[in-house]
Scaffold this motif. Sequence first.
Motif, short mmCIF file in Angstrom:
data_model
loop_
_atom_site.label_atom_id
_atom_site.label_comp_id
_atom_site.label_asym_id
_atom_site.label_seq_id
_atom_site.Cartn_x
_atom_site.Cartn_y
_atom_site.Cartn_z
N PHE A 1 10.39 2.84 32.05
CA PHE A 1 11.71 2.64 32.38
C PHE A 1 12.15 3.87 32.96
CE2 PHE A 1 16.10 1.70 31.92
CZ PHE A 1 16.38 0.41 32.48
N SER B 1 17.69 6.96 36.46
CA SER B 1 17.88 7.93 37.59
C SER B 1 16.75 8.58 38.07
CB SER B 1 19.11 9.26 36.99
OG SER B 1 18.41 9.71 35.89
N ASN C 1 14.45 10.18 36.22
CA ASN C 1 14.00 11.27 35.18
C ASN C 1 12.31 10.92 34.72
OD1 ASN C 1 15.91 13.11 35.85
ND2 ASN C 1 16.94 12.72 33.96
N SER C 2 12.72 9.63 34.04
CA SER C 2 11.20 9.37 33.46
C SER C 2 10.31 8.71 34.33
CB SER C 2 11.74 8.00 32.45
OG SER C 2 12.77 8.47 31.50
N ILE D 1 16.42 8.24 26.67
CA ILE D 1 17.04 7.66 25.48
C ILE D 1 18.60 7.22 25.80
CG2 ILE D 1 18.01 8.75 23.39
CD1 ILE D 1 15.68 10.28 23.21
N PHE E 1 20.73 7.54 21.65
CA PHE E 1 19.71 8.13 20.69
C PHE E 1 18.62 6.76 20.31
CE2 PHE E 1 23.52 10.48 20.37
CZ PHE E 1 22.74 11.85 20.73
N ILE F 1 20.53 15.18 25.61
CA ILE F 1 21.16 15.77 24.35
C ILE F 1 20.17 16.22 23.50
CG2 ILE F 1 23.22 15.57 22.92
CD1 ILE F 1 24.47 13.62 24.66
N MET G 1 15.69 16.65 30.02
CA MET G 1 15.90 16.61 31.43
C MET G 1 17.43 16.30 31.77
SD MET G 1 13.46 15.70 33.84
CE MET G 1 11.92 16.30 33.68
N PRO G 2 18.03 16.63 32.98
CA PRO G 2 19.26 16.54 33.16
C PRO G 2 20.11 15.22 32.78
CG PRO G 2 18.22 17.40 35.02
CD PRO G 2 17.33 16.84 34.16
C1 LIG Z 1 23.99 5.20 29.14
C2 LIG Z 1 23.29 6.42 28.80
C3 LIG Z 1 23.07 6.92 27.45
C4 LIG Z 1 22.60 8.04 27.16
N1 LIG Z 1 22.45 8.36 25.81
C5 LIG Z 1 21.65 9.38 25.66
C6 LIG Z 1 21.65 10.00 24.17
O1 LIG Z 1 21.98 9.27 23.36
N2 LIG Z 1 20.74 11.09 23.79
C7 LIG Z 1 20.47 11.85 24.76
O2 LIG Z 1 19.88 12.85 24.44
N3 LIG Z 1 20.39 11.77 26.08
C8 LIG Z 1 21.16 10.30 26.41
N4 LIG Z 1 21.25 9.83 27.87
C9 LIG Z 1 20.71 10.97 28.67
C10 LIG Z 1 19.27 10.36 29.29
O3 LIG Z 1 18.55 9.97 28.17
C11 LIG Z 1 18.79 11.47 30.26
O4 LIG Z 1 19.25 11.83 31.27
C12 LIG Z 1 17.39 10.71 30.52
O5 LIG Z 1 16.35 11.54 31.30
C13 LIG Z 1 17.42 9.83 31.80
O6 LIG Z 1 16.30 9.26 32.37
P1 LIG Z 1 16.05 8.04 33.42
O7 LIG Z 1 16.75 8.85 34.42
O8 LIG Z 1 14.70 7.81 33.34
O9 LIG Z 1 16.96 7.11 33.00
C14 LIG Z 1 21.77 8.83 28.04
C15 LIG Z 1 22.02 8.28 29.39
C16 LIG Z 1 22.56 7.27 29.71
C17 LIG Z 1 22.77 6.89 31.11
#
Ligand SMILES: Cc1cc2nc3c(=O)[nH]c(=O)nc-3n(C[C@H](O)[C@H](O)[C@H](O)COP(=O)(O)O)c2cc1C
Length: 267
Positions: free
Chosen positions: A9, A12, A14-15, A55, A58, A87, A115-116
Motif C-alpha cells: 500500500f 506518496s 515511498n512504500s 505507518i 503509528f 517519524i 523515508m520522507p
Molecule cells: C496521515 C499520515 C499519518 C502518518 N503517521 C505517521 C506516524 O504515525 N509515524 C511515522 O513515523 N510516520 C507517519 N507518517 C509518514 C509516513 O509513514 C511515511 O512518510 C511513509 O513513508 C509514507 O509512505 P507512502 O508514500 O508509501 O504512503 C504519516 C503519513 C501520513 C500521510
Amino acid sequence: MDKAEIYYFSGSGNSLAVARDVGIRLNADITPVMSLVDLESIDTEANVIGFVFPIYDFKPPKIMEKIIPKIKNIESKYIFAICTYGIAPAKSLKHIEKTIKSCGGCLSAGVAVEMPQSGIGSGTVTKAQQEKMFENWKNRLDGVCDYISNRRAGEIETSILFFSLFKPRIIKIYPIFFVFLKHLIFEGIDSLAFTSNEKCTGCGTCQRICPQNNIEIIENKPVWSDHCANCFACLNWCPNGAISLGKAKMGIKNYHHPDIKISDMIS
Ligand SMILES: Cc1cc2nc3c(=O)[nH]c(=O)nc-3n(C[C@H](O)[C@H](O)[C@H](O)COP(=O)(O)O)c2cc1C
C-alpha cells in the motif's frame, strides 16, 4: 525455487519504491493491496509473502489488516514485512505480527525504513535529508534481501517513540502538530478535511490516484466521500498543488517519491 509475492500500500510512493526495489531483487510479483480487497480469499502459489506499507498514526494502514486474513495457507508461507515511516516505526511491525499470528501465520522478518514524511510536516524535511534517507535505504537493500532470500527469522524492528521525539528533525514538527490540535479541538474534524482551491483545474488526477476510490469530480471539482485512508495521495500528487488539509498551514509540501511516476501509482 521460492516464488515470492509482495503486497503493498502506498500514498506518496515511498512504500511502492521499497516494494519495487525488493521485488526486483527477489524476482517477486508486486501487487497493490487495493486490487485484493474485494476478493473473498487470496490463493497464491507464492511461498514467500511480503507486506510493504507506510505507518499512519503509528500503525499499519487498516487495509493491511483486512487482507491478511484472506490469504489461504498463510501458515505454510515465509512472511516478511517492511514499513516505511517518517517519524518512528514504534510498534507498527508488532501490530502486523499480531494480525499474522492470529491468522495462523508467522512474521519472520520485520524491517523499518525511514523515508520522507508524506503528511503533516512534510515540508520540514529538506532535500538533503530526503537524499540521505534514500541513500540509507539503498545501502541496506542487499542485506535485507539476503536476509529474506535465506529465509532467516527473528528480526522484527521496533523503536521507542519517546526517543525519536527528540530528534532535531522531529522537533521541527511540534509547532505544526499544535496547530493541528488547535484546529481539531476548537474547529472540529471537518476543519481538517481535504479541500481544493482556485488552482484546481478539475483534471481528475486526485480521483484516479485515490487508492480508496474516495473522490468524485463533480462540476469540475473534487468531492471527498467518507472512506478516506488518510494516505495524502490526492494532495501529494495534485499537479497544481491545489489540495490542502483544511485552511490551516500545517507545514505540508507536495511530496512524492522521486523514482515513482503517477502512472506507477495508478497501474
Ligand atoms: C496521515 C499520515 C499519518 C502518518 N503517521 C505517521 C506516524 O504515525 N509515524 C511515522 O513515523 N510516520 C507517519 N507518517 C509518514 C509516513 O509513514 C511515511 O512518510 C511513509 O513513508 C509514507 O509512505 P507512502 O508514500 O508509501 O504512503 C504519516 C503519513 C501520513 C500521510
